[in-house]
Design a protein around this motif. Sequence first.
Motif, mmCIF file in Angstrom:
data_model
loop_
_atom_site.group_PDB
_atom_site.id
_atom_site.type_symbol
_atom_site.label_atom_id
_atom_site.label_comp_id
_atom_site.label_asym_id
_atom_site.label_seq_id
_atom_site.Cartn_x
_atom_site.Cartn_y
_atom_site.Cartn_z
ATOM 1 N N UNK A 148 0.804 -1.228 0.000
ATOM 2 C CA UNK A 148 0.000 0.000 0.000
ATOM 3 C C UNK A 148 0.840 1.283 0.000
ATOM 4 N N UNK A 149 2.051 1.240 0.575
ATOM 5 C CA UNK A 149 2.907 2.438 0.564
ATOM 6 C C UNK A 149 3.711 2.564 -0.723
ATOM 7 N N UNK A 150 3.485 1.634 -1.683
ATOM 8 C CA UNK A 150 4.163 1.702 -2.967
ATOM 9 C C UNK A 150 5.428 0.872 -3.056
ATOM 10 N N UNK B 64 6.939 2.385 -6.220
ATOM 11 C CA UNK B 64 6.276 3.086 -7.322
ATOM 12 C C UNK B 64 6.007 4.556 -6.999
ATOM 13 N N UNK B 65 6.035 4.925 -5.715
ATOM 14 C CA UNK B 65 5.789 6.324 -5.340
ATOM 15 C C UNK B 65 7.116 6.972 -4.982
ATOM 16 N N UNK B 147 -4.641 -0.779 -5.700
ATOM 17 C CA UNK B 147 -5.244 -1.619 -4.668
ATOM 18 C C UNK B 147 -4.474 -2.933 -4.550
ATOM 19 N N UNK B 148 -4.661 -3.648 -3.435
ATOM 20 C CA UNK B 148 -3.934 -4.921 -3.268
ATOM 21 C C UNK B 148 -4.182 -5.907 -4.412
ATOM 22 N N UNK B 149 -5.355 -5.853 -5.052
ATOM 23 C CA UNK B 149 -5.627 -6.756 -6.178
ATOM 24 C C UNK B 149 -5.068 -6.218 -7.494
ATOM 25 N N UNK B 150 -4.382 -5.074 -7.443
ATOM 26 C CA UNK B 150 -3.770 -4.521 -8.647
ATOM 27 C C UNK B 150 -4.613 -3.484 -9.353
ATOM 28 N N UNK B 151 -5.854 -3.272 -8.907
ATOM 29 C CA UNK B 151 -6.708 -2.272 -9.562
ATOM 30 C C UNK B 151 -6.112 -0.887 -9.392
ATOM 31 N N UNK B 152 -6.178 -0.112 -10.447
ATOM 32 C CA UNK B 152 -5.588 1.218 -10.491
ATOM 33 C C UNK B 152 -6.714 2.251 -10.516
#
Lengths: 203, 203
Positions: A148-150, B64-65, B147-152
């Motif tokens: 969740x934090x990337x 990713x962030x 999201x944890x399931x990969x949804x963006x």
Amino acid sequence: MAGPGHCRTRIAPQSGAGFRLRKGEVLRVVDPDGEQVSDLFAFRDGEPACSLSSGRTIDYAGKIYLTTGDVLWSNDSRPMFTIIADDVGRHDFLLTPCSQEMFEILYRHRGHHPSCLENLLDAFAPYGIRPEQISTTFNIFMRVDVAPDGAVAVKPPLSKAGDRIELRAEMDLVCALTACSAEGSNNGTFKPIDFEILRAGAA
Amino acid sequence: MAGPGHCRTRIAPQSGAGFRLRKGEVLRVVDPDGEQVSDLFAFRDGEPACSLSSGRTIDYAGKIYLTTGDVLWSNDSRPMFTIIADDVGRHDFLLTPCSQEMFEILYRHRGHHPSCLENLLDAFAPYGIRPEQISTTFNIFMRVDVAPDGAVAVKPPLSKAGDRIELRAEMDLVCALTACSAEGSNNGTFKPIDFEILRAGAA
């Protein structure tokens, strides 16, 4: 009659293969031993400015994990592949192929290390592709978890021996495919990858 | 003496700007009104085969962030930018810039729609850049949740009026920057983006 295993080609550990795929043909990629990764990249045949795009695909799919029914898009927003079967359900489309530089930067490796980027370049060489034309690959069977934090974590693939994914070509393509060279992506061992090209209607 | 706002340039809503950045100079990007996105892409000056790479950056950063202290890498594994200040802490590096095709495919838009891709191409035109050389942009202030399931999910930016990010050039660069044209990325309104180039040692 040609059975489904008729034209199976084995990619040796830490190597790659290049091939053409006609529109409607199906590329079947099999993990013969389990927990191995295979990087895929593709260009439109005869038009190398049109190539596989992670960023377009994630945008149009609305998700980072792609599986059966999902489309892989080109950089100019054309469908390149449709995933029509998938035993595993987890692949990566975030990371570039492993490279000599990656082994040096992330793992402080010294000396030559085989890499998917080198193997893709060798496989694409007969088609005149330059290094900068290969961007983020579709990393079949590669498991990359995003917290969740990337934070991104590369974990052992979920693929078991014999698991496969099938991708239908939506245009004429030039493809290259690897048996991944990165210890960190395949749980510490190097294994082969098998692939078949199923003619239209034979899948 | 030149104050920090001396060379501030305003990019009008739904447009872009191209410029050179010397090694050591700092690009400050400001969201003057809040909740606006700015797509950034860059090439090594004089060597357009070397360009910004989402996939390399995510791999080397392990996330990713990206925010203060993180490096944006080139496709051939060289540092291009270092983020040295960041009021917001959330930017996107997964999605390609919005394009005419994206508005048609995702939003069923008909007729011409301004887009970051078109504006980046116009901004890069004096430097001879072709469309296929622009891949995934660093989408400043863009908020994309995974999201944890990969949804963006694209959500309104967290940037407030006056918030800024500062990126130091780690090589001589040709850059283009936009004020984003996508309704869905900036909470439904179109706003400008401001930027400044701070000379080495003046930041």
